[in-house]
Design a protein around this motif. Sequence first.
Motif, PDB file in Angstrom:
ATOM      1  N   ASP A 138      -4.221 -19.497  34.775  1.00 39.94           N
ATOM      2  CA  ASP A 138      -5.238 -18.243  34.969  1.00 39.94           C
ATOM      3  C   ASP A 138      -5.336 -17.309  33.671  1.00 39.94           C
ATOM      4  OD1 ASP A 138      -3.632 -15.960  37.111  1.00 39.94           O
ATOM      5  OD2 ASP A 138      -2.982 -17.211  35.497  1.00 39.94           O
ATOM      6  N   THR A 139      -4.472 -17.520  32.688  1.00 37.37           N
ATOM      7  CA  THR A 139      -4.564 -16.606  31.496  1.00 37.37           C
ATOM      8  C   THR A 139      -4.588 -17.650  30.126  1.00 37.37           C
ATOM      9  OG1 THR A 139      -2.030 -16.265  31.390  1.00 37.37           O
ATOM     10  CG2 THR A 139      -3.512 -14.697  32.583  1.00 37.37           C
ATOM     11  N   PHE A 140      -4.832 -18.912  30.452  1.00 32.95           N
ATOM     12  CA  PHE A 140      -4.477 -19.787  29.369  1.00 32.95           C
ATOM     13  C   PHE A 140      -5.493 -19.260  28.133  1.00 32.95           C
ATOM     14  CE2 PHE A 140      -2.800 -23.923  28.023  1.00 32.95           C
ATOM     15  CZ  PHE A 140      -3.779 -24.386  27.168  1.00 32.95           C
ATOM     16  N   GLU A 141      -6.592 -19.233  28.289  1.00 32.79           N
ATOM     17  CA  GLU A 141      -7.421 -19.014  27.321  1.00 32.79           C
ATOM     18  C   GLU A 141      -7.527 -17.499  26.618  1.00 32.79           C
ATOM     19  OE1 GLU A 141     -10.820 -22.339  28.423  1.00 32.79           O
ATOM     20  OE2 GLU A 141     -11.340 -20.264  28.679  1.00 32.79           O
ATOM     21  N   LYS A 142      -6.823 -16.415  27.566  1.00 36.74           N
ATOM     22  CA  LYS A 142      -7.076 -15.234  27.179  1.00 36.74           C
ATOM     23  C   LYS A 142      -5.784 -14.805  26.378  1.00 36.74           C
ATOM     24  CE  LYS A 142      -9.396 -13.759  31.333  1.00 36.74           C
ATOM     25  NZ  LYS A 142      -9.126 -12.854  32.345  1.00 36.74           N
ATOM     26  N   PHE A 143      -4.790 -15.401  26.046  1.00 33.76           N
ATOM     27  CA  PHE A 143      -3.629 -15.087  25.250  1.00 33.76           C
ATOM     28  C   PHE A 143      -3.051 -15.942  24.423  1.00 33.76           C
ATOM     29  CE2 PHE A 143      -3.047 -10.887  27.254  1.00 33.76           C
ATOM     30  CZ  PHE A 143      -3.840 -10.897  28.549  1.00 33.76           C
ATOM     31  N   GLN A 144      -2.461 -15.725  23.300  1.00 37.75           N
ATOM     32  CA  GLN A 144      -1.768 -16.711  22.363  1.00 37.75           C
ATOM     33  C   GLN A 144      -0.424 -15.955  22.150  1.00 37.75           C
ATOM     34  OE1 GLN A 144      -0.715 -19.527  21.547  1.00 37.75           O
ATOM     35  NE2 GLN A 144      -2.765 -20.170  21.010  1.00 37.75           N
ATOM     36  N   SER A 145       0.432 -16.743  21.591  1.00 36.81           N
ATOM     37  CA  SER A 145       1.792 -16.419  21.122  1.00 36.81           C
ATOM     38  C   SER A 145       2.187 -17.025  20.094  1.00 36.81           C
ATOM     39  CB  SER A 145       2.466 -16.263  22.675  1.00 36.81           C
ATOM     40  OG  SER A 145       4.076 -15.824  22.275  1.00 36.81           O
ATOM     41  N   SER A 146       3.245 -16.510  19.369  1.00 36.45           N
ATOM     42  CA  SER A 146       4.040 -17.470  18.471  1.00 36.45           C
ATOM     43  C   SER A 146       5.469 -16.848  18.702  1.00 36.45           C
ATOM     44  CB  SER A 146       3.524 -17.267  17.067  1.00 36.45           C
ATOM     45  OG  SER A 146       3.312 -16.088  16.599  1.00 36.45           O
ATOM     46  N   ARG A 147       6.241 -17.747  18.224  1.00 40.27           N
ATOM     47  CA  ARG A 147       7.621 -17.552  18.190  1.00 40.27           C
ATOM     48  C   ARG A 147       8.175 -18.196  16.752  1.00 40.27           C
ATOM     49  NH1 ARG A 147      12.362 -18.846  22.562  1.00 40.27           N
ATOM     50  NH2 ARG A 147      13.697 -17.014  21.630  1.00 40.27           N
ATOM     51  N   SER A 205       5.494 -12.855  19.547  1.00 42.41           N
ATOM     52  CA  SER A 205       4.332 -12.058  19.556  1.00 42.41           C
ATOM     53  C   SER A 205       3.423 -12.503  20.661  1.00 42.41           C
ATOM     54  CB  SER A 205       3.637 -12.125  18.318  1.00 42.41           C
ATOM     55  OG  SER A 205       3.105 -13.327  18.142  1.00 42.41           O
ATOM     56  N   LEU A 206       2.633 -11.466  20.881  1.00 44.01           N
ATOM     57  CA  LEU A 206       1.529 -11.696  22.043  1.00 44.01           C
ATOM     58  C   LEU A 206       0.368 -11.229  21.385  1.00 44.01           C
ATOM     59  CD1 LEU A 206       0.722 -12.582  25.145  1.00 44.01           C
ATOM     60  CD2 LEU A 206       0.776  -9.924  25.223  1.00 44.01           C
ATOM     61  N   TYR A 207      -0.583 -12.258  21.251  1.00 44.61           N
ATOM     62  CA  TYR A 207      -1.749 -11.998  20.317  1.00 44.61           C
ATOM     63  C   TYR A 207      -3.191 -12.213  21.362  1.00 44.61           C
ATOM     64  CZ  TYR A 207      -5.533 -12.919  16.871  1.00 44.61           C
ATOM     65  OH  TYR A 207      -6.494 -12.656  15.961  1.00 44.61           O
ATOM     66  N   ILE A 208      -4.140 -11.245  21.020  1.00 48.48           N
ATOM     67  CA  ILE A 208      -5.413 -11.141  21.896  1.00 48.48           C
ATOM     68  C   ILE A 208      -6.421 -11.381  20.962  1.00 48.48           C
ATOM     69  CG2 ILE A 208      -6.784  -9.814  23.513  1.00 48.48           C
ATOM     70  CD1 ILE A 208      -4.281  -8.347  24.436  1.00 48.48           C
ATOM     71  N   GLY A 209      -7.155 -12.435  20.879  1.00 47.65           N
ATOM     72  CA  GLY A 209      -8.196 -12.463  19.791  1.00 47.65           C
ATOM     73  C   GLY A 209      -9.202 -11.578  19.622  1.00 47.65           C
ATOM     74  N   SER A 210      -9.785 -11.065  20.964  1.00 50.26           N
ATOM     75  CA  SER A 210     -10.835 -10.305  20.949  1.00 50.26           C
ATOM     76  C   SER A 210     -10.640  -9.321  22.441  1.00 50.26           C
ATOM     77  CB  SER A 210     -12.163 -10.937  21.028  1.00 50.26           C
ATOM     78  OG  SER A 210     -13.269 -10.092  21.330  1.00 50.26           O
ATOM     79  N   ALA A 211     -10.124  -8.046  22.160  1.00 48.11           N
ATOM     80  CA  ALA A 211      -9.802  -7.419  23.277  1.00 48.11           C
ATOM     81  C   ALA A 211     -11.153  -7.012  24.189  1.00 48.11           C
ATOM     82  CB  ALA A 211      -8.973  -6.057  22.723  1.00 48.11           C
ATOM     83  N   GLY A 212     -10.845  -6.901  25.262  1.00 49.16           N
ATOM     84  CA  GLY A 212     -11.809  -6.356  26.369  1.00 49.16           C
ATOM     85  C   GLY A 212     -11.161  -5.301  26.985  1.00 49.16           C
ATOM     86  N   GLU A 238     -10.577  -4.944  29.923  1.00 50.86           N
ATOM     87  CA  GLU A 238      -9.749  -5.479  31.167  1.00 50.86           C
ATOM     88  C   GLU A 238      -8.253  -5.812  30.609  1.00 50.86           C
ATOM     89  OE1 GLU A 238     -12.255  -7.156  29.679  1.00 50.86           O
ATOM     90  OE2 GLU A 238     -11.787  -9.201  29.646  1.00 50.86           O
ATOM     91  N   TYR A 239      -8.232  -5.701  29.272  1.00 47.30           N
ATOM     92  CA  TYR A 239      -6.959  -5.880  28.610  1.00 47.30           C
ATOM     93  C   TYR A 239      -5.816  -4.711  28.543  1.00 47.30           C
ATOM     94  CZ  TYR A 239      -8.416 -10.658  26.979  1.00 47.30           C
ATOM     95  OH  TYR A 239      -8.615 -11.743  27.123  1.00 47.30           O
ATOM     96  N   SER A 240      -6.779  -3.700  28.895  1.00 44.32           N
ATOM     97  CA  SER A 240      -5.864  -2.357  29.122  1.00 44.32           C
ATOM     98  C   SER A 240      -4.825  -2.439  30.142  1.00 44.32           C
ATOM     99  CB  SER A 240      -6.884  -1.200  29.320  1.00 44.32           C
ATOM    100  OG  SER A 240      -7.561  -1.039  28.330  1.00 44.32           O
ATOM    101  N   ALA A 241      -3.599  -2.451  29.539  1.00 44.17           N
ATOM    102  CA  ALA A 241      -2.484  -2.519  30.443  1.00 44.17           C
ATOM    103  C   ALA A 241      -0.995  -2.290  29.982  1.00 44.17           C
ATOM    104  CB  ALA A 241      -2.132  -4.071  31.222  1.00 44.17           C
TER     105      ALA A 241
END
Lengths: 113, 112
Positions: free
Chosen positions: B59-68, B75-82, B84-87
Amino acid sequence: GDSVTQTEGPVTVSESESLIINCTYSATSIAYPNLFWYVRYPGEGLQLLLKVITAGQKGSSRGFEATYNKETTSFHLQKASVQESDSAVYYCALAGSFNKLTFGAGTRLAVCP
Amino acid sequence: DTTVKQNPRYKLARVGKPVNLICSQTMNHDTMYWYQKKPNQAPKLLLFYYDKILNREADTFEKFQSSRPNNSFCSLYIGSAGLEYSAMYLCASSRGLGYEQYFGPGTRLTVL
């Protein structure tokens, strides 16, 4: 999916009183999940309080206890006599497949002197 | 040392802008996790790395990316913050599947 339900807070108790925070779980990704209680003290990160990986066993730490009951799918947290320093947010959690943690919503505990 | 570190501790972002959060551990743990925590809600798993393999929740597949890039960093990457990402974003690591997870202090992200 997996789910955890715990006592809704805030819970307020007086120092030296007993405490129980209820936790029930439903595990669909794994038959016998590992069960945990995590705690977050003010200004600090989540830290493990206790864990139990075998049904029927009891875990204990810092005076807190919890018993893994697979019949009632419960893992209630208890302490006989709380202290002001126990004021924190407590999270019940289970580890499902791939060790993914599913948490309850947390129970904020306030202990009054 | 069982410390998991997260940077920054607080992040302010504008709607539509990218966000990159960093987590590190020196315990040589092969598994690293990212959780999202909103007020009065349970922490929710977003994704995890088992060694070099990334697993994202459906359910979060398209919203977050990561690299190691190496064993220690994730890292946790958000391409375009909305909004609803406040957390609060929590990073955790464990020495393998089935072992205890150690959590960092979290990064509080506010999107305006």
